[in-house]
Design an enzyme around this catalytic site. Sequence first.
Site, PDB file in Angstrom:
ATOM      1  N   LYS A  32     114.161 -27.707  41.706  1.00  0.00           N
ATOM      2  CA  LYS A  32     115.032 -28.062  40.642  1.00  0.00           C
ATOM      3  C   LYS A  32     114.094 -29.452  40.181  1.00  0.00           C
ATOM      4  O   LYS A  32     113.766 -30.024  40.878  1.00  0.00           O
ATOM      5  CB  LYS A  32     116.344 -28.480  41.437  1.00  0.00           C
TER       6      LYS A  32
HETATM    7  C1  R5P Z   1     121.827 -35.694  41.928  1.00  0.00           C
HETATM    8  O1  R5P Z   1     121.138 -36.114  42.670  1.00  0.00           O
HETATM    9  C2  R5P Z   1     122.350 -34.518  42.343  1.00  0.00           C
HETATM   10  O2  R5P Z   1     121.326 -34.083  43.241  1.00  0.00           O
HETATM   11  C3  R5P Z   1     122.766 -33.582  41.156  1.00  0.00           C
HETATM   12  O3  R5P Z   1     123.067 -32.291  41.719  1.00  0.00           O
HETATM   13  C4  R5P Z   1     121.671 -33.297  40.121  1.00  0.00           C
HETATM   14  O4  R5P Z   1     121.291 -34.413  39.541  1.00  0.00           O
HETATM   15  C5  R5P Z   1     122.432 -32.128  39.000  1.00  0.00           C
HETATM   16  O5  R5P Z   1     123.494 -33.006  38.320  1.00  0.00           O
HETATM   17  P1  R5P Z   1     123.478 -33.180  36.864  1.00  0.00           P
HETATM   18  O6  R5P Z   1     123.358 -32.222  36.087  1.00  0.00           O
HETATM   19  O7  R5P Z   1     124.595 -34.345  36.651  1.00  0.00           O
HETATM   20  O8  R5P Z   1     122.128 -34.280  36.835  1.00  0.00           O
END
Ligand code: R5P
Length: 299
Positions: free
Chosen positions: A203
């Site tokens: 990711k």
């Molecule tokens: C943050 O550290 C988390 O791992 C979230 O899962 C990730 O950032 C995704 O969430 P967002 O779309 O709010 O950035």
Amino acid sequence: MPDVDKPEKGKEFYLDIPAKSTPFFLKGCNSLDWGMKNRLSRIFNPETGKTVMLAIDHGYFQGPTTGLERVDVTILPLLPYADTLMLTRGILRAIIPPAFDRGIVLRASGGPSILNELSNEQIAIDMDEAIRLNVAAMAVQVFIGGKYETQSVHNMTRLVDMGNRYGIPVLGVTAVGKDMARDAKYMRLASRIIAELGVTYVKTYYVPKDFDTVVASCPVPIVIAGGKKIPELDALTMAYNAIQDGAAGVDMGRNIFQSEAPVAMIKAIRKVVHEGTKPKEAYDFFLTEKNKGKNKKKG
Ligand code: R5P
């Protein structure tokens, strides 16, 4: 003892039909074992090869994030539209109905809060707990260039070893420090390092310039994080561009649950990810769905 089967018709071995051997649908995942592929098929839709992961794990370092103060109230209505949930074991056990039948991607690293150095994480789960929770994957934050870079890489490689032992994929999350450049050069570096060291998929953040090179140089699937809340049309455009550049989906949190109409937003994101709907059309769909929701409340 069952009766011996004496069919009238002779046996048919279909000698003229070659045995089927279908490559697995995800990039770089063909050599994985059956259990891993089965779990990945609970995260990615085998029809489209894409996923809409709903990320609600933010509380593991920032407490009751806006939109997640009451997960039971705000997130449960979104579950029918998520291919996968990314969350902590605390929220999973306390709030998510065990009848949820899609993939669970479990937050597997943690330690510091927002009040401290975020890269100083440790592995935050035992393997037998991940198995007990029947997770589809474990997610680990990796801080390339961060203060505790080596420690976070080591967390990741240990989880990969444990995951490989039991057939559980690992999602490596590129965590970009506040003072680091969010550009394709950094995303290529971070994504490639964590893929080389064994994660099943990655990711990362979307960058408008050259994101296709980030995807091309990463040998396993990439999903994008949503990042901080931006206007809905911009978030849909970002998701669309990422998919066009080769991303295998989104792992989106704030741009869904902080939207003024979260159900409408996740439905619109699904259209972009799984159907390739253009951003403007997806935004019009979002507005229509949002208004439907308003009318329902009035009635
Ligand atoms: C943050 O550290 C988390 O791992 C979230 O899962 C990730 O950032 C995704 O969430 P967002 O779309 O709010 O950035």
